[in-house]
Write an enzyme that holds these catalytic residues in place. Structure first.
Site, short mmCIF file in Angstrom:
data_model
loop_
_atom_site.label_atom_id
_atom_site.label_comp_id
_atom_site.label_asym_id
_atom_site.label_seq_id
_atom_site.Cartn_x
_atom_site.Cartn_y
_atom_site.Cartn_z
CG ASP A 157 -2.05 -0.98 1.12
OD1 ASP A 157 -2.15 -1.63 0.05
OD2 ASP A 157 -2.82 -1.13 2.07
CB SER A 178 -11.47 5.57 -2.11
OG SER A 178 -10.97 6.56 -2.99
CE LYS A 209 -7.71 1.86 4.85
NZ LYS A 209 -7.69 0.47 4.34
NE ARG A 252 -14.64 1.84 -3.02
CZ ARG A 252 -13.72 1.94 -2.06
NH1 ARG A 252 -13.93 2.74 -1.04
NH2 ARG A 252 -12.61 1.24 -2.11
CD GLU A 300 -14.23 -2.23 3.74
OE1 GLU A 300 -13.67 -3.15 3.12
OE2 GLU A 300 -14.24 -1.05 3.37
#
Length: 668
Positions: A35, A84, A117, A138, A175
């Site tokens: 990431d 996002s 998160k 999404r 999620e």
């Protein structure tokens, strides 16, 4: 900051690289970089495009939400955009986020909600009169894939009805994820069957929810925490909404914290870092949100991210372990990649036994040797990397690792690509490369040939029954009866599955060919533009670059591939075997169509249309979609965050329209 000449070369490279990683992550459920590396690429691109706006052609990947839409699912528009979050890895940048909000609200007392998160797959649930009616991914933020059936089947703890009173219509966001226990159960079963193991829970979740034939006995979980559209809108704060989610008996966050200021928020983040490995889901950071919904609305959003929330990513985790041996894996293009086999160690909540070594130069630079004690790092729940060697613990008889000698010892005939850091197999007849190409050809994202897995491919190659993908279409039942564990019925089933693959979409065949730098999305874009494989094969480099999303590097790869005699022979054999090579082109528009003979350029993000949808409407109305503005351009269709194309249109006096005007113009 680099000069304009360097930036003109670097910007297209960054755009192409980021787009490729978006394709891997959002559509294929895969990752090649961490990431933090990905975010660094996006930050570099944003800085260069800000410094040289005249070089920023078309919507930037820094300004768009990653797109997870795939073929085979109905598309559903969100009532409110699913955005996002911007990411940060430092306390200083987190405090700058607070400072920006204080400039918007100088008199306000800003209270925050700090949430874990979750590293999962974003989804939006719609409840009408308390009943679940739809689950949508999404997608591109404006619309997503309808995965209602898979959510109902795969998430058994999700109530079909809300307990107690609820708004007549509400979108609840969260999620999808897979627990560590379920992930390990699935991998244990695959290991017993000698099947490849899944890399991590997030990727497996993404692949599971997008299975067209149900979730295949895999159990998913869901955690809900976000509010979308709501009628009537009865919540004033995020914290109130969390309480409501619990009251409705929905699965929600195990823990969240209130903070009266940014100092308290930072303390809550530090607390979360000590607790997160006890959660049932992967947690790679914290989300900090303004609690007050009215302030959220006033703060607004950019083209892709809310200004009232930010994600703080935790530092990559590290552990010390023994590197037992170095081995290699073969890619679909013959690339030979070194891999470290490790003494199993717990890292980021999972057991790690392998790590990427990237290439020969990386091994030499870090002086990595079998038998070394190494520090491994894991970020983003991908295959970890060897960060460094603990030289104090190195065995006295240790010798530097000679990659070339190692390949020779394993009878792998490979050579280092000139000017590159990686090695590639010399001969296209190398059994390892043949197996890799056949596996890729038959894989789910390509021709999706059922029952043609790794073990079967290995036997076909070792027995000389298949050398190229075209050989698959010559196999007979009696050939397959020679294979281990194959009886009459299983042989007939595989022959039928191979035969059925002849009629798969043309883009799947293009992807299956293994053209360097061409993934599934690029293959779809190419066939949407050229409509047939022969037309793609004839295309010049200039014609290829005209395709949205295809840059010079990809265009050169495609052009070189179809100039190679061996690849041409393969393609021609596949055509002879009756594989589908043409898609129906859209019907020609009538001469009196609203945009007949007109050229339209798209720029920015439209409120409700994706780029491909807008292009389809332009073509349906008789117009042509172009990627660059000139005096011949008739209209520029502009949305949010429109860049240099809009400025150029103004200078040239080109008519600028928004989505509303465009729809009115074409009679939508």
């Amino acid at each position: 900051m680099m000069d304009k000449s360097e930036a003109s070369r670097r910007i297209p490279q960054l755009r192409e690289t980021i787009t490729r990683h978006d394709e891997l992550y959002y559509r294929q459920g895969s990752l090649e970089i961490e990431d933090q590396q990905y975010d660094a690429l996006k930050r570099e691109l944003a800085e260069l495009e800000a410094a040289y706006p005249e070089l920023a052609e078309g919507p930037s990947p820094t300004e768009r939400v990653g797109d997870d839409r795939t073929e085979g699912f109905a598309k559903v528009k969100h009532r409110e955009r699913m955005m996002s979050l911007d990411n940060t890895y430092s306390e200083a940048e987190l405090r700058e986020f607070d400072a920006r909000l204080l400039r918007i609200f100088p008199e306000g007392k800003l209270s925050y909600v700090v949430e874990p998160k979750i590293d999962g797959v974003a989804v939006c649930l719609t409840y009408e009169n308390g009943k679940l009616v739809r689950a949508v991914t999404r997608g591109n933020g404006v619309e997503g894939d309808d995965v209602t059936a898979n959510v109902r089947e795969g998430v058994p703890n999700l109530p079909d009805r809300l307990a107690g009173d609820a708004p007549s219509l509400i979108e609840i966001r969260g999620e999808l994820y897979m627990t560590h226990a379920e992930f390990q159960r699935i991998n244990s079963e695959r290991e017993e069957k000698q099947l490849p193991l899944f890399a991590n829970p997030r990727n497996l979740t993404a692949g599971t929810i997008k299975q067209l034939a149900g979730v295949g006995g895999r159990r998913l979980e869901i955690v809900l925490y976000g509010l979308g559209a709501c009628e009537p809108r009865t919540f004033a704060r995020q914290s109130e909404f969390h309480d409501a989610v619990k009251a409705w008996k929905l699965p929600t966050l195990e823990k969240y914290w209130m903070a009266e200021n940014i100092d308290e928020a930072w303390k809550r983040i530090e607390k979360l870092d000590t607790l997160r490995h006890d959660f049932t889901y992967e947690t790679d950071g914290a989300v900090i949100k303004l609690d007050d919904f009215a302030l959220q609305a006033e703060a607004g959003a950019t083209a892709k991210s809310p200004r009232w929330a930010i994600a703080y990513k935790f530092a990559a985790e590290q552990a010390e372990t023994l590197l037992e041996k170095i081995d290699v894996q073969i890619g679909r293009t013959g690339a030979v990649t070194p891999v470290a086999h490790l003494q199993p160690v717990q890292l980021a909540g999972t057991t790690v036994s392998r790590a990427t070594l990237h290439n020969e130069d990386e091994i030499a630079r870090k002086d990595i040797r079998p038998g070394d004690t190494v520090v491994v790092q894991k970020a983003g729940e991908i295959i970890p990397q060897v960060l460094r060697v603990v030289t104090d613990k190195r065995p006295a008889d240790s010798q530097p690792f000679d990659f070339a000698a190692f390949l020779k010892q394993k009878n792998i005939e490979a050579e280092r690509v000139p000017g590159q850091a990686f090695w590639r197999l010399k001969g296209r007849d190398d059994p390892a490369l043949i197996r890799r190409k056949l596996k890729h050809f038959a894989s789910k994202p390509c021709l999706d040939i059922e029952n043609l897995g790794e073990a079967v491919v290995d036997q076909l190659v070792s027995r000389g029954l298949a050398r190229t993908p075209a050989d698959l279409y010559t196999l007979k039942v009696e050939d397959l009866l020679e294979l281990d564990k194959f009886a009459q019925k299983s042989s007939e089933n595989l022959v039928s599955a191979i035969d059925a693959s002849r009629d798969k979409e043309v883009w799947r065949l293009v992807h299956a060919l293994g053209i360097p730098n061409v993934g599934a999305q690029s293959a779809k874009d190419l066939i949407a533009h050229f409509h047939s494989l022969p037309a793609l094969m004839r295309a010049t480099g200039e014609e290829l670059i005209e395709v949205d999303g295809i840059g010079e590097i990809v265009a050169r790869s495609i052009h070189s591939f179809f100039k190679d005699e061996e690849q041409l022979e393969l393609v021609n054999r596949l055509i002879e075997h009756g594989l589908r090579i043409e898609e129906e082109a859209p019907a020609a528009p009538a001469e009196d169509a609203p945009l007949s003979g007109k050229t339209v350029v798209l720029t920015g993000t439209l409120p409700s249309l994706s780029r491909s949808e807008a292009t389809a409407l332009i073509e349906k109305a008789g117009g042509k979609s172009s990627s660059s503005v000139s005096k011949k351009t008739d209209y520029v269709l502009a949305g949010d965050s429109a860049g240099s194309k809009l400025d150029k249109a103004r200078k040239l006096g080109v008519t600028i329209i928004d989505e509303s005007s465009f729809r009115e113009m074409i009679g939508e």
